[in-house]
Design a protein around this motif. Sequence first.
Motif, PDB file in Angstrom:
ATOM      1  N   GLY A  45       0.803  -1.225   0.000  1.00  0.00           N
ATOM      2  CA  GLY A  45       0.000   0.000   0.000  1.00  0.00           C
ATOM      3  C   GLY A  45       0.833   1.271   0.000  1.00  0.00           C
ATOM      4  N   GLY A  46       2.112   1.148   0.323  1.00  0.00           N
ATOM      5  CA  GLY A  46       3.010   2.302   0.311  1.00  0.00           C
ATOM      6  C   GLY A  46       3.272   2.841  -1.081  1.00  0.00           C
ATOM      7  N   PHE A  47       2.839   2.110  -2.134  1.00  0.00           N
ATOM      8  CA  PHE A  47       2.997   2.595  -3.504  1.00  0.00           C
ATOM      9  C   PHE A  47       1.665   3.096  -4.068  1.00  0.00           C
ATOM     10  N   GLY A  48       0.831   3.623  -3.188  1.00  0.00           N
ATOM     11  CA  GLY A  48      -0.465   4.131  -3.643  1.00  0.00           C
ATOM     12  C   GLY A  48      -0.639   5.595  -3.328  1.00  0.00           C
ATOM     13  N   PHE A  49      -1.690   6.149  -3.898  1.00  0.00           N
ATOM     14  CA  PHE A  49      -2.169   7.476  -3.532  1.00  0.00           C
ATOM     15  C   PHE A  49      -3.488   7.221  -2.813  1.00  0.00           C
ATOM     16  N   ASP A  50      -3.541   7.494  -1.533  1.00  0.00           N
ATOM     17  CA  ASP A  50      -4.723   7.132  -0.751  1.00  0.00           C
ATOM     18  C   ASP A  50      -5.067   5.668  -1.011  1.00  0.00           C
ATOM     19  N   GLU A  51      -6.242   5.402  -1.535  1.00  0.00           N
ATOM     20  CA  GLU A  51      -6.662   4.004  -1.708  1.00  0.00           C
ATOM     21  C   GLU A  51      -6.092   3.346  -2.961  1.00  0.00           C
ATOM     22  N   ALA A  52      -5.753   4.150  -3.968  1.00  0.00           N
ATOM     23  CA  ALA A  52      -5.448   3.590  -5.285  1.00  0.00           C
ATOM     24  C   ALA A  52      -3.955   3.320  -5.457  1.00  0.00           C
ATOM     25  N   LEU A  53      -3.585   2.069  -5.755  1.00  0.00           N
ATOM     26  CA  LEU A  53      -2.191   1.739  -6.025  1.00  0.00           C
ATOM     27  C   LEU A  53      -1.802   2.293  -7.394  1.00  0.00           C
ATOM     28  N   ASN A  54      -0.566   2.780  -7.507  1.00  0.00           N
ATOM     29  CA  ASN A  54      -0.068   3.351  -8.750  1.00  0.00           C
ATOM     30  C   ASN A  54      -0.016   2.292  -9.865  1.00  0.00           C
ATOM     31  N   GLY A  55      -0.479   2.671 -11.056  1.00  0.00           N
ATOM     32  CA  GLY A  55      -0.525   1.734 -12.176  1.00  0.00           C
ATOM     33  C   GLY A  55       0.847   1.246 -12.607  1.00  0.00           C
ATOM     34  N   GLY A  56       1.831   2.134 -12.596  1.00  0.00           N
ATOM     35  CA  GLY A  56       3.192   1.726 -12.941  1.00  0.00           C
ATOM     36  C   GLY A  56       3.714   0.688 -11.962  1.00  0.00           C
ATOM     37  N   TYR A  57       3.422   0.899 -10.684  1.00  0.00           N
ATOM     38  CA  TYR A  57       3.823  -0.065  -9.661  1.00  0.00           C
ATOM     39  C   TYR A  57       3.179  -1.439  -9.931  1.00  0.00           C
ATOM     40  N   LEU A  58       1.899  -1.438 -10.295  1.00  0.00           N
ATOM     41  CA  LEU A  58       1.201  -2.717 -10.521  1.00  0.00           C
ATOM     42  C   LEU A  58       1.797  -3.498 -11.693  1.00  0.00           C
ATOM     43  N   MET A  59       2.385  -2.760 -12.654  1.00  0.00           N
ATOM     44  CA  MET A  59       2.990  -3.471 -13.791  1.00  0.00           C
ATOM     45  C   MET A  59       4.255  -4.229 -13.392  1.00  0.00           C
ATOM     46  N   ALA A  60       4.936  -3.766 -12.348  1.00  0.00           N
ATOM     47  CA  ALA A  60       6.249  -4.335 -12.032  1.00  0.00           C
ATOM     48  C   ALA A  60       6.204  -5.832 -11.658  1.00  0.00           C
TER      49      ALA A  60
END
Lengths: 268, 268
Positions: A24-39
């Motif tokens: 969750g540390g790679f999110g903005f509030d509730e939403a995880l960053n899309g670039g992070y999810l690709m990794a």
Amino acid sequence: MSRFGRATAVRRLEEGRYQAELDGGFGFDEALNGGYLMAPLLRAAVDVSSHAHPVATSANFLRVARPGPAEVWVESRKTGRTAAVFRVTLAQDDRPVVDATVTTGTLDPDATPAWSGERPPMPPIDACVAFDAGERDRGFADRVDTRFDPATMGWLDGRPTGRPESRAYFRLREDHEPDAFALALAVDALPPVVLNTGSSGWAPTVELTWQMRAVPAPGWLTLYGSGRLVNDGWFDEEVEVWDSAGRLVAQSRQLARTGRGDRKAPRD
Amino acid sequence: MSRFGRATAVRRLEEGRYQAELDGGFGFDEALNGGYLMAPLLRAAVDVSSHAHPVATSANFLRVARPGPAEVWVESRKTGRTAAVFRVTLAQDDRPVVDATVTTGTLDPDATPAWSGERPPMPPIDACVAFDAGERDRGFADRVDTRFDPATMGWLDGRPTGRPESRAYFRLREDHEPDAFALALAVDALPPVVLNTGSSGWAPTVELTWQMRAVPAPGWLTLYGSGRLVNDGWFDEEVEVWDSAGRLVAQSRQLARTGRGDRKAPRD
């Protein structure tokens, strides 16, 4: 291992099936960053592939990802000497969250470009603006060190430039030099370019395709974000990533939705 | 119905399964044009979808398609009010030939852009060059009417410009006004931009992603092709498609392999 390394690691469960733990540390509030999810999705694809690099990745963001356990499913679609193609899915609770198609290849770190476009202008890093961490953890913004070109940050003070643009120097805050997985983060790390055409609010990515064009050198990456059209609630965002050696290392385009409460901005 | 209409038509066999008949007239020698191959695949996706337009399509070209029967398989991945996502496969002999992910949405033909970039310069159509049909059918080149910007055609006479670029006016030779399927053809219709950096020979597309940004007006389309990097046997080709009303209607980027026998060209 760096927090980014742990947060994107995958553990092989069986052929084509991997376990991940979303941070969750790679999110903005509730939403995880899309670039992070690709990794993690790319780590699994590269693990299956005999090639070293994800040269092309197209991702569709289907549902909001939540911090916690996830699986990555990899299906081989073509295996070739130069390139291989995989359908890859990041799933939570057996539901697809991100669908991707990943083309792998092996880039020669010592290749000299046969031709390269010019690097766009960027002010020196000392002339750029950081937004330092406060007491409260800001998630994604505290995982990365981003130095913004002040010319593209007018939207913060209600003075958008009137053009879709966003530019910054970028690196992880910890000891993790640029690689394919950090590039995935980099292509979706800028504030949405439409903030400078008067849009505001969350601008959800629908589809993002990026190409890894060269193996990045250690050090800062430079991100050049731009767009061509804001129409009917949709906008495009292109990001070029250049490395510290002055080479174009990644290119992306995403199609996203403008935030609510758009104001019309003048034509360029 | 136009030949293009027939050549891209799909007939529903059962839920998510369609029959197509690929027309060798849309090929160069043995190889069918990649843009052409996307059209039946998009027709099937739009047929399944409740939305009218393919707003984002990413396609991987896995194997060489042959004229004759093919099937299109459509799998729904997300259904939403604004957008839906499908995995779509064009198959021959039960083997995938083209894998695609298609995002559908519904574009308002009367939408006024909130912001638009400038249309790049292009000489008037009378100053452009056509290569008229001879006695022998040339396949793809005889299905379309293409008027090339002479400034980008130096490669034909051994005088490449030294920059990856290719520009032309474009329409089907028959009575078929621009629509989503003709746009799919348009984004892969130009001579490869690397012909102008000294590459020669067939430049196979590995991955192509394009976005439909607006409903095109009737008449000529204008295609602006460019590239940013030729490196390690890979190059990118971006194409912008503008309609006769002066609006940006489609954007694409493909990652492709350079032809054999490359010569190095100077850096821009």
